[in-house]
Design a protein around this motif. Structure first.
Motif, PDB file in Angstrom:
ATOM      1  N   SER A  35      13.169 -31.052  19.708  1.00 58.61           N
ATOM      2  CA  SER A  35      13.201 -29.468  19.943  1.00 58.61           C
ATOM      3  C   SER A  35      11.690 -29.132  19.463  1.00 58.61           C
ATOM      4  N   ASN A  36      11.463 -28.127  19.967  1.00 61.76           N
ATOM      5  CA  ASN A  36       9.992 -27.372  19.934  1.00 61.76           C
ATOM      6  C   ASN A  36       9.549 -27.117  18.442  1.00 61.76           C
ATOM      7  N   GLU A  37      10.466 -26.670  17.520  1.00 58.96           N
ATOM      8  CA  GLU A  37      10.281 -26.755  16.179  1.00 58.96           C
ATOM      9  C   GLU A  37       9.854 -27.721  15.209  1.00 58.96           C
ATOM     10  N   THR A  38      10.487 -28.966  15.866  1.00 57.93           N
ATOM     11  CA  THR A  38       9.961 -30.192  15.206  1.00 57.93           C
ATOM     12  C   THR A  38       8.817 -30.771  15.908  1.00 57.93           C
ATOM     13  N   ILE A  39       8.582 -30.487  17.095  1.00 57.31           N
ATOM     14  CA  ILE A  39       7.376 -31.095  17.838  1.00 57.31           C
ATOM     15  C   ILE A  39       6.058 -30.202  17.174  1.00 57.31           C
ATOM     16  N   LYS A  40       6.292 -28.813  17.016  1.00 58.42           N
ATOM     17  CA  LYS A  40       5.278 -28.290  16.377  1.00 58.42           C
ATOM     18  C   LYS A  40       4.712 -29.042  14.890  1.00 58.42           C
ATOM     19  N   ARG A  41       5.786 -29.309  14.060  1.00 62.85           N
ATOM     20  CA  ARG A  41       5.438 -29.736  12.777  1.00 62.85           C
ATOM     21  C   ARG A  41       4.707 -31.006  12.870  1.00 62.85           C
ATOM     22  N   ILE A  42       5.314 -31.978  13.852  1.00 62.99           N
ATOM     23  CA  ILE A  42       4.766 -33.263  14.072  1.00 62.99           C
ATOM     24  C   ILE A  42       3.309 -32.969  14.614  1.00 62.99           C
ATOM     25  N   VAL A  43       3.091 -32.282  15.394  1.00 66.48           N
ATOM     26  CA  VAL A  43       1.750 -31.962  16.040  1.00 66.48           C
ATOM     27  C   VAL A  43       0.675 -31.625  14.879  1.00 66.48           C
ATOM     28  N   ILE A  44       1.204 -30.695  14.141  1.00 65.31           N
ATOM     29  CA  ILE A  44       0.198 -30.191  13.034  1.00 65.31           C
ATOM     30  C   ILE A  44      -0.218 -31.382  12.235  1.00 65.31           C
ATOM     31  N   LYS A  70      13.829 -40.322  13.268  1.00 64.98           N
ATOM     32  CA  LYS A  70      12.541 -39.530  12.771  1.00 64.98           C
ATOM     33  C   LYS A  70      11.383 -40.394  13.434  1.00 64.98           C
ATOM     34  N   VAL A  71      10.448 -39.667  13.332  1.00 67.95           N
ATOM     35  CA  VAL A  71       9.216 -40.000  13.881  1.00 67.95           C
ATOM     36  C   VAL A  71       8.098 -40.352  12.603  1.00 67.95           C
ATOM     37  N   ASP A  72       7.567 -41.616  12.707  1.00 69.33           N
ATOM     38  CA  ASP A  72       6.959 -42.121  11.483  1.00 69.33           C
ATOM     39  C   ASP A  72       5.692 -42.534  11.899  1.00 69.33           C
ATOM     40  N   ILE A  73       4.621 -41.874  11.314  1.00 67.83           N
ATOM     41  CA  ILE A  73       3.161 -41.915  11.919  1.00 67.83           C
ATOM     42  C   ILE A  73       2.538 -42.449  10.670  1.00 67.83           C
ATOM     43  N   SER A  74       1.847 -43.682  11.045  1.00 70.68           N
ATOM     44  CA  SER A  74       0.782 -44.407   9.951  1.00 70.68           C
ATOM     45  C   SER A  74      -0.555 -44.368  10.473  1.00 70.68           C
ATOM     46  N   ASN A 117       4.270 -29.935   6.512  1.00 72.43           N
ATOM     47  CA  ASN A 117       5.183 -30.265   7.826  1.00 72.43           C
ATOM     48  C   ASN A 117       5.878 -31.419   7.718  1.00 72.43           C
ATOM     49  N   ALA A 118       5.645 -32.033   6.866  1.00 79.46           N
ATOM     50  CA  ALA A 118       6.001 -33.689   6.750  1.00 79.46           C
ATOM     51  C   ALA A 118       7.082 -33.669   5.938  1.00 79.46           C
ATOM     52  N   ASN A 119       8.520 -34.391   6.280  1.00 77.36           N
ATOM     53  CA  ASN A 119       9.533 -34.509   5.413  1.00 77.36           C
ATOM     54  C   ASN A 119       9.259 -35.704   4.167  1.00 77.36           C
ATOM     55  N   GLU A 120       8.475 -36.603   4.651  1.00 77.16           N
ATOM     56  CA  GLU A 120       7.814 -37.484   3.450  1.00 77.16           C
ATOM     57  C   GLU A 120       6.355 -37.886   4.037  1.00 77.16           C
ATOM     58  N   PHE A 121       5.610 -37.812   2.853  1.00 75.67           N
ATOM     59  CA  PHE A 121       4.198 -37.971   3.072  1.00 75.67           C
ATOM     60  C   PHE A 121       3.785 -38.934   1.909  1.00 75.67           C
ATOM     61  N   ILE A 122       2.986 -39.928   2.140  1.00 71.91           N
ATOM     62  CA  ILE A 122       2.558 -40.677   1.259  1.00 71.91           C
ATOM     63  C   ILE A 122       0.967 -41.192   1.394  1.00 71.91           C
ATOM     64  N   ILE A 123      -0.040 -40.846   0.703  1.00 74.80           N
ATOM     65  CA  ILE A 123      -1.149 -41.188   0.807  1.00 74.80           C
ATOM     66  C   ILE A 123      -1.898 -41.981  -0.206  1.00 74.80           C
ATOM     67  N   LYS A 124      -2.518 -43.039   0.270  1.00 74.24           N
ATOM     68  CA  LYS A 124      -3.010 -43.973  -0.545  1.00 74.24           C
ATOM     69  C   LYS A 124      -4.550 -44.263  -0.025  1.00 74.24           C
ATOM     70  N   SER A 125      -5.369 -44.701  -1.261  1.00 72.81           N
ATOM     71  CA  SER A 125      -6.742 -44.892  -0.564  1.00 72.81           C
ATOM     72  C   SER A 125      -7.391 -45.990  -1.626  1.00 72.81           C
ATOM     73  N   GLN A 126      -8.378 -46.629  -1.012  1.00 72.94           N
ATOM     74  CA  GLN A 126      -9.252 -47.551  -1.819  1.00 72.94           C
ATOM     75  C   GLN A 126     -10.723 -47.066  -1.445  1.00 72.94           C
ATOM     76  N   LEU A 133      -2.300 -43.309   5.411  1.00 80.09           N
ATOM     77  CA  LEU A 133      -1.428 -42.089   5.414  1.00 80.09           C
ATOM     78  C   LEU A 133      -0.276 -42.732   6.166  1.00 80.09           C
ATOM     79  N   ASN A 134       1.050 -42.227   5.554  1.00 82.58           N
ATOM     80  CA  ASN A 134       2.425 -42.346   6.112  1.00 82.58           C
ATOM     81  C   ASN A 134       3.123 -41.036   6.169  1.00 82.58           C
ATOM     82  N   ILE A 135       3.191 -40.601   7.428  1.00 79.66           N
ATOM     83  CA  ILE A 135       4.010 -39.429   7.406  1.00 79.66           C
ATOM     84  C   ILE A 135       5.152 -39.412   8.168  1.00 79.66           C
ATOM     85  N   ILE A 136       6.365 -38.855   7.525  1.00 81.69           N
ATOM     86  CA  ILE A 136       7.515 -38.877   8.494  1.00 81.69           C
ATOM     87  C   ILE A 136       8.073 -37.527   8.557  1.00 81.69           C
ATOM     88  N   VAL A 137       8.550 -37.414   9.879  1.00 81.81           N
ATOM     89  CA  VAL A 137       9.317 -36.159  10.039  1.00 81.81           C
ATOM     90  C   VAL A 137      10.582 -36.666  10.456  1.00 81.81           C
TER      91      VAL A 137
END
Ligand SMILES: Nc1ncnc2c1ncn2[C@@H]1O[C@H](COP(=O)(O)OP(=O)(O)OP(=O)(O)O)[C@@H](O)[C@H]1O
Ligand SMILES: [Mg+2]
Lengths: 143, 113
Positions: A35-44, A70-74, A117-126, A133-137
């Motif tokens: 759906s367009n709405e979901t694509i918009k969130r993923i794209v941002i 889901k779309v899971d972006i690492s 815009n993510a349903n789940e968002f994890i950020i880790k840094s060394q 980053l892990n972004i899940i929509v």
């Protein structure tokens, strides 16, 4: 829908290619009728993560796993990392260089755009090594 | 109202992306901060800005923006104009500043969206 993986290499500092990976993912999501709405969130979310590698890191990999739920972006980069993640997440905080700011980046809004815009968002840094980053929509029951 | 109609109403020069001039416009958004635009502009709107580099087309394309208006007679970089032609996203240039052109477009589009 069969699961799909898309993979991209991102060059730090190369602004002329910034957004390419996000645009490829958008095209694919259109093709499989997300759906367009979901694509918009993923794209941002993905664009902001991609540009952060370009603006703040040396190089990175983006892995996008798409299945029926889901779309899971690492996004994993080699770079200076983030000392204080809580501070980095604050809207308006930015360490972008003057040159990068003149281009209109560096408002300090990218990470909060991702979170919003993510349903789940994890950020880790060394610090001194890199950031991941892990972004899940979710694809159904959006929001 | 499409991009071409607007270009002639505001007397702007069409610099590139002529193949996208028939796109319908529903509104406009004015900002020079890219992640602010990314977060807030809506599809089929016109983006008013002073940024002239290629990344504005990447954002316009990702957000399905109808066209870009550059203020104060600014022109896109060569790479930017080229990408605007490839993507069919028109870039217009106006002599007005951001305040003036935003006001004009607001009057033109306020009953539209
Ligand atoms: N991948 C990264 N590597 C190192 N530092 C990062 C990374 N991503 C973000 N940061 C740090 O977090 C800060 C805030 O990031 P955020 O994306 O919110 O804003 P920005 O990139 O500075 O500006 P904008 O995204 O609005 O153009 C950055 O300025 C930088 O200090
Ligand atoms: Mg950012």
């Amino acid at each position: 829908m069969t699961a799909m993986q898309l993979k991209f290499h991102i060059e730090g500092g190369n602004f002329t290619k910034a957004g390419f990976a996000s645009s490829e993912v958008k095209k694919y999501l259109r093709k499989i009728n997300i759906s367009n709405e979901t694509i918009k969130r993923i794209v941002i979310a993905m664009y902001e993560a991609e540009v952060n590698v370009v603006a703040h890191a040396y190089e990175g990999e983006i892995l996008v796993n798409i299945d029926s739920k889901k779309v899971d972006i690492s996004v994993i980069d080699k770079g200076p990392g983030i000392e204080d993640i809580e501070l980095a997440m604050k809207e308006g905080f930015s360490t972008a260089s003057q040159k990068v700011r003149e281009m209109g980046f560096g408002a300090g809004m990218g990470l909060s755009n991702i979170k919003r815009n993510a349903n789940e968002f994890i950020i880790k840094s060394q610090p001194g090594e890199g950031t991941s980053l892990n972004i899940i929509v979710y694809l159904n029951n959006v929001n | 109202m499409n991009v071409k109609d607007i270009a002639s109403l505001i007397n702007a020069k069409v610099v590139s992306g002529q193949n996208g001039l028939d796109k319908e416009v529903t509104g406009a958004y004015t900002s020079d901060l890219l992640s602010n635009v990314m977060a807030n502009i809506e599809e089929n709107q016109i983006w008013i800005t002073l940024q002239t580099h290629k990344n504005i087309i990447a954002i316009a394309s990702l957000k399905d923006i109808a066209a870009i208006i550059l203020v104060q007679d600014l022109l896109p970089s060569e790479e930017c104009a080229e990408q605007s032609n490839i993507e069919g996203i028109p870039i217009l240039s106006t002599s007005l500043n951001a305040y003036q052109i935003s006001g004009k477009l607001f009057e033109i589009l306020k009953n539209n969206a």
